[in-house]
Enzyme design. Structure first.
Site, PDB file in Angstrom:
ATOM      1  N   ASP A 105      -0.314  -7.565   1.025  1.00 38.65           N
ATOM      2  CA  ASP A 105       0.150  -6.204   1.284  1.00 38.65           C
ATOM      3  C   ASP A 105       1.671  -6.144   1.436  1.00 38.65           C
ATOM      4  O   ASP A 105       2.197  -5.468   2.313  1.00 38.65           O
ATOM      5  CB  ASP A 105      -0.523  -5.612   2.525  1.00 38.65           C
ATOM      6  CG  ASP A 105      -0.390  -4.086   2.580  1.00 38.65           C
ATOM      7  OD1 ASP A 105       0.001  -3.494   1.554  1.00 38.65           O
ATOM      8  OD2 ASP A 105      -0.645  -3.502   3.642  1.00 38.65           O
ATOM      9  N   SER A 154       4.783   1.682   8.328  1.00 37.56           N
ATOM     10  CA  SER A 154       4.438   0.577   7.435  1.00 37.56           C
ATOM     11  C   SER A 154       5.661   0.072   6.682  1.00 37.56           C
ATOM     12  O   SER A 154       6.420   0.841   6.122  1.00 37.56           O
ATOM     13  CB  SER A 154       3.399   1.013   6.413  1.00 37.56           C
ATOM     14  OG  SER A 154       2.123   0.720   6.846  1.00 37.56           O
ATOM     15  N   HIS A 194       0.807  -1.216   0.000  1.00 34.19           N
ATOM     16  CA  HIS A 194       0.000   0.000   0.000  1.00 34.19           C
ATOM     17  C   HIS A 194       0.847   1.276   0.000  1.00 34.19           C
ATOM     18  O   HIS A 194       0.320   2.359  -0.231  1.00 34.19           O
ATOM     19  CB  HIS A 194      -1.000  -0.001   1.173  1.00 34.19           C
ATOM     20  CG  HIS A 194      -0.392   0.178   2.521  1.00 34.19           C
ATOM     21  ND1 HIS A 194      -0.188  -0.864   3.390  1.00 34.19           N
ATOM     22  CD2 HIS A 194       0.054   1.272   3.172  1.00 34.19           C
ATOM     23  CE1 HIS A 194       0.328  -0.417   4.519  1.00 34.19           C
ATOM     24  NE2 HIS A 194       0.500   0.886   4.411  1.00 34.19           N
TER      25      HIS A 194
END
Length: 274
Positions: free
Chosen positions: A152, A227, A122
């Site tokens: 992801d 992330s 993402h």
């Protein structure tokens, strides 16, 4: 409760019945327009609970168990893993990079000697140009080798950066609840940030990417920009890829973060590279 990537509000979603006021956001790309954080309330316990805990603590400290037998029994003691977390943090930071993909930013880490960098899908999704910044401040262009939306995860490749090192990968199958961990990344654009905590759960079912999957839960502080960063154990081995957090009303970390287990992440990365 819902979950999303630590960045734009397009990350995974997670729902817990009877708690609609709570939300979770993935640990994805940093967006300066993120909302406020609200703190959870406190729960009061009766005095006799504290007394019971005190008695149990004394029993453990003295190495005996009070029971019906005539002789005290020794309490089994869990092995203590000694480790200098300052040294671990210093070593791990040398393999972690800040990732910039268009308007999105996040974290990644070097996984082999071929200069492959593992990060979240993402972060790089739809980005035209991607670059990474090493701990020494050097910035290099990155090529997207491939990504997997369902898990992801994405793999980048960069030119050799002498100051970077590949991080050793551990085994998420061997992770135990209560184990001490460090999270390294670039929350809110603050590169090289290290936070500490423990493993809160090893099989928390959450929606990450396009499917529900088991994730490691940690109370190490994780925020937008974390992330793609590594979650490492006290030996400096990567056991997970930080990906999502739980929040109240779209705010920041409340001590509930989720990481993709490294065993699964490594399999996906190998498949992408191959």
């Amino acid at each position: 409760m819902t979950t999303s990537g630590l960045g734009p509000r397009r990350g995974p979603e997670f729902h817990i019945p009877r708690e609609p006021e709570r939300t979770t956001r993935g640990a994805g790309a940093y967006d300066s327009r993120d909302g406020k954080v609200r703190l959870a309330g406190r729960r009061r316990w009766p005095w006799y609970t504290g007394a019971a805990v005190l008695v149990a603590a004394v029993a453990v400290a003295t190495g005996v168990v009070v029971g019906g037998g005539s002789e005290p029994e020794a309490v089994p003691r869990a092995p203590v893993v000694a480790g200098d977390l300052v040294d671990v943090a210093d070593r791990v930071r040398q393999g972690v990079v800040s990732v910039r993909a268009g308007r999105a930013s996040g974290t990644g880490f070097v996984i082999d000697r071929e200069w492959h960098v593992l990060t979240n899908h993402h972060i790089v999704e739809g980005a035209g140009e991607v670059s990474v910044t090493a701990p020494d401040g050097s910035r290099v262009a990155a090529t997207l080798v491939g990504s997997d939306e369902d898990s992801d995860l994405a793999v980048l490749r960069i030119e050799a950066v002498p100051s970077l090192v590949a991080l050793p990968l551990g085994s998420s199958a061997a992770v135990r609840v209560g184990e001490q961990v460090l999270a390294v990344g670039s929350p809110l654009g603050l590169s090289g940030t290290v936070t500490s905590g423990i493993v809160s759960a090893v099989d928390r079912r959450v929606r990450i990417g396009g499917e529900r999957q088991d994730a490691l839960q940690t109370d190490a502080s994780i925020n937008p920009g974390n992330s793609g960063g590594p979650l490492v154990n006290a030996r400096g081995e990567v056991i997970g890829v930080n990906t999502a957090i739980a929040t109240f009303e779209g705010g920041g970390s409340i001590g509930i973060g989720f990481a993709i287990p490294i065993d699964r992440a490594a399999d996906v990365a190998e498949r992408i590279v191959d």
